[in-house]
Design a protein around this motif. Structure first.
Motif, PDB file in Angstrom:
ATOM      1  N   LEU A  97     -50.751 -18.780  40.211  1.00  0.00           N
ATOM      2  CA  LEU A  97     -50.627 -20.241  40.262  1.00  0.00           C
ATOM      3  C   LEU A  97     -49.737 -20.696  41.406  1.00  0.00           C
ATOM      4  N   SER A  98     -48.660 -19.975  41.652  1.00  0.00           N
ATOM      5  CA  SER A  98     -47.754 -20.379  42.734  1.00  0.00           C
ATOM      6  C   SER A  98     -48.418 -20.207  44.097  1.00  0.00           C
ATOM      7  N   ALA A 139     -51.884 -26.200  41.849  1.00  0.00           N
ATOM      8  CA  ALA A 139     -52.896 -27.247  41.946  1.00  0.00           C
ATOM      9  C   ALA A 139     -54.099 -26.966  41.046  1.00  0.00           C
ATOM     10  N   ARG A 140     -54.239 -25.740  40.596  1.00  0.00           N
ATOM     11  CA  ARG A 140     -55.343 -25.347  39.729  1.00  0.00           C
ATOM     12  C   ARG A 140     -54.781 -24.627  38.518  1.00  0.00           C
ATOM     13  N   GLU A 141     -55.658 -24.205  37.629  1.00  0.00           N
ATOM     14  CA  GLU A 141     -55.285 -23.414  36.453  1.00  0.00           C
ATOM     15  C   GLU A 141     -55.821 -22.000  36.657  1.00  0.00           C
ATOM     16  N   VAL A 142     -55.366 -21.052  35.833  1.00  0.00           N
ATOM     17  CA  VAL A 142     -55.932 -19.713  35.855  1.00  0.00           C
ATOM     18  C   VAL A 142     -56.215 -19.260  34.433  1.00  0.00           C
ATOM     19  N   VAL A 143     -57.206 -18.404  34.305  1.00  0.00           N
ATOM     20  CA  VAL A 143     -57.471 -17.689  33.059  1.00  0.00           C
ATOM     21  C   VAL A 143     -57.547 -16.207  33.406  1.00  0.00           C
ATOM     22  N   ASP A 197     -60.422 -25.670  37.702  1.00  0.00           N
ATOM     23  CA  ASP A 197     -59.825 -26.989  37.817  1.00  0.00           C
ATOM     24  C   ASP A 197     -59.126 -27.356  36.523  1.00  0.00           C
ATOM     25  N   PRO A 198     -58.037 -28.111  36.611  1.00  0.00           N
ATOM     26  CA  PRO A 198     -57.327 -28.510  35.384  1.00  0.00           C
ATOM     27  C   PRO A 198     -58.249 -29.268  34.426  1.00  0.00           C
ATOM     28  N   ALA A 199     -58.045 -29.031  33.141  1.00  0.00           N
ATOM     29  CA  ALA A 199     -58.880 -29.690  32.126  1.00  0.00           C
ATOM     30  C   ALA A 199     -58.475 -31.136  31.948  1.00  0.00           C
ATOM     31  N   PRO A 245     -45.515 -30.952  29.542  1.00  0.00           N
ATOM     32  CA  PRO A 245     -46.551 -30.749  30.570  1.00  0.00           C
ATOM     33  C   PRO A 245     -47.468 -29.572  30.233  1.00  0.00           C
ATOM     34  N   ARG A 246     -48.748 -29.763  30.400  1.00  0.00           N
ATOM     35  CA  ARG A 246     -49.737 -28.706  30.162  1.00  0.00           C
ATOM     36  C   ARG A 246     -50.124 -27.987  31.445  1.00  0.00           C
ATOM     37  N   SER A 247     -49.612 -28.456  32.570  1.00  0.00           N
ATOM     38  CA  SER A 247     -49.889 -27.787  33.840  1.00  0.00           C
ATOM     39  C   SER A 247     -48.618 -27.829  34.684  1.00  0.00           C
ATOM     40  N   GLY A 248     -48.666 -27.176  35.819  1.00  0.00           N
ATOM     41  CA  GLY A 248     -47.509 -27.134  36.701  1.00  0.00           C
ATOM     42  C   GLY A 248     -46.548 -26.022  36.319  1.00  0.00           C
ATOM     43  N   PRO A 249     -45.514 -25.836  37.108  1.00  0.00           N
ATOM     44  CA  PRO A 249     -44.586 -24.721  36.888  1.00  0.00           C
ATOM     45  C   PRO A 249     -43.815 -24.816  35.574  1.00  0.00           C
TER      46      PRO A 249
END
Length: 151
Positions: A84-85, A90-94, A149-151, A23-27
């Motif tokens: 993120l939590s 639901a989103r991404e962070v940089v 937003d997720p890529a 997985p590239r996103s999520g916990p």
């Protein structure tokens, strides 16, 4: 046989999950660098996160202490997972910026506790603290993270 060589051979014998399957996103997101240094996300919920790493010889500096880059990675990861939590992943962070203060040499298992302290829909302000195996504070950080937003 050296412990590092034995560990490398053991890892080669275990079936590896392909990068594309992770997985590239999520916990449970796959971050190759985090896996490389052995970073573990212990918890991440409601704007707080705890991450850890067990220091190994290749993660040390020339003073027999955890390398500053390892501590910065722990701090960054703890704050990112806290941010993120806060939005249930639901989103991404940089990372926009991060200010770090190193307090003391460290050893053993390092833990970073991160906490979202404010922000809104587009950014999140966070802070984190790394403690070492003796429970002493090794480093602290404050950071700003931009949601996207997720890529």
């Amino acid at each position: 046989m050296s412990p590092q060589l034995a560990s490398a051979q053991q890892q080669q014998q275990q079936p590896q999950q392909e990068e594309g399957d992770r997985p590239r996103s999520g916990p449970q997101r796959y971050v190759p660098f985090s896996e490389h240094i052995g970073l573990r996300v212990e918890s991440a919920e409601a704007g707080e996160a705890l991450v850890s790493v067990e220091l190994r010889p290749e993660l040390m500096n020339n003073h027999a202490s955890g390398h500053g880059g390892v501590l910065m990675t722990l701090l960054d990861s703890a704050m990112a997972h806290a941010a993120l939590s806060r939005v249930a992943y639901a989103r991404e962070v940089v990372t926009v910026d991060m200010h770090v203060a190193f307090m003391r040499p460290n050893s053993g298992r390092l833990q970073a506790q991160g906490r979202a302290t404010g922000g809104g829909r587009s950014v999140c302000f966070c802070e984190a603290t790394v403690t070492d195996a003796s429970g002493e504070v090794a480093a602290r950080a404050m950071g700003t993270f931009r949601y996207r937003d997720p890529a």
